[in-house]
Design a protein around this motif. Structure first.
Motif, short mmCIF file in Angstrom:
data_model
loop_
_atom_site.label_atom_id
_atom_site.label_comp_id
_atom_site.label_asym_id
_atom_site.label_seq_id
_atom_site.Cartn_x
_atom_site.Cartn_y
_atom_site.Cartn_z
N GLY A 119 0.77 -1.24 0.00
CA GLY A 119 0.00 0.00 0.00
C GLY A 119 0.80 1.28 0.00
N LYS A 120 2.12 1.22 -0.15
CA LYS A 120 2.92 2.43 -0.20
C LYS A 120 3.05 2.93 -1.64
CE LYS A 120 6.58 3.04 2.22
NZ LYS A 120 7.96 2.92 2.77
N THR A 121 3.21 4.22 -1.78
CA THR A 121 3.50 4.80 -3.09
C THR A 121 5.00 4.76 -3.29
OG1 THR A 121 1.60 6.29 -2.99
CG2 THR A 121 3.38 6.88 -4.50
N SER A 164 2.66 6.57 3.73
CA SER A 164 1.20 6.62 3.76
C SER A 164 0.77 7.87 4.51
CB SER A 164 0.65 5.39 4.49
OG SER A 164 0.99 5.43 5.86
N THR A 165 -0.52 8.21 4.38
CA THR A 165 -1.04 9.39 5.08
C THR A 165 -0.88 9.25 6.58
OG1 THR A 165 -2.64 9.74 3.30
CG2 THR A 165 -3.07 10.86 5.38
#
Length: 212
Positions: A119-121, A164-165
């Motif tokens: 889920g990381k960019t 992540s946020t």
């Protein structure tokens, strides 16, 4: 990590599958055409789909767009040897969670893939730097310096690191909602359409170590 590999270069796909399997990944399927790729990804719903830009029966970009409804169950990684900047930027806007170059060291490619699957960019900085040499990014350094507040620059740095946020918010000591607001302000001020484009720009202007 459960993965589906989609590329029309059979030897490359088979070699990648062998290396991932040796590291404990589960290769659910491989696909050599765009049509087969969509079918197997929808069937297996893996953690990660690794997709090239070009297939004999169609483009990877169209495939990525058609799979957008599977997120967040299946993350998508653009793994390409292409230097087509417009296509790479379009893939970013279409929703890939990261991109890497086939010319990059295999350990780096796998590290990027693992992060995207969780889920990381993530980007291969070498690809990112090429992507942001497009005219859209001319004067980027001045834009970052003149338009972003100190806090927004801090946010941009962390976007460039693929955070992540939630992690970004924790590091800056702010709430997740406040972090989201800052991220949106950064995107709006820089005139980019996604966190991925912002991350690429952060690399381009030197806010993030390209070797990291």
């Amino acid at each position: 990590m459960r993965v589906v590999l989609c590329d029309d270069h059979r030897m490359f796909v088979e070699a990648m599958a062998a290396m991932l399997t040796a590291r404990g990944w589960t290769v659910c399927a491989v696909a050599f055409t765009a049509a087969d790729a969509e079918g197997v990804i929808r069937c297996h719903r893996p953690d990660l789909g690794m997709i090239d830009l070009g297939f004999l029966d169609g483009g990877g970009l169209e495939l990525i767009r058609s799979l957008a409804d599977l997120t967040p169950v299946t993350k998508l990684l653009l793994l390409t040897g292409s230097t087509d900047i417009a296509a790479i930027n379009a893939a970013i806007r279409a929703g890939v969670g990261g991109f890497a170059s086939k010319t990059q060291d295999i350990e780096r490619v796998i590290a990027i893939a693992e992060c995207v699957g969780h889920g990381k960019t993530m980007t291969d900085a070498n690809v990112a730097v090429r992507a942001v040499h497009a005219p859209h990014y001319s004067g980027a350094s001045a834009t970052v310096e003149n338009l972003l507040t100190n806090r927004e620059r801090d946010v941009l740095v962390r976007l460039g690191r693929g955070q992540s946020t939630a992690i970004l918010a924790a590091e800056l000591g702010i709430t997740v909602n406040t972090a989201r607001s800052h991220i949106q302000n950064v995107l709006n001020k820089l005139g980019v359409h996604s966190r991925m484009e912002a991350a690429a720009l952060a690399v381009r202007v030197g806010l993030v170590d390209r070797a990291g």
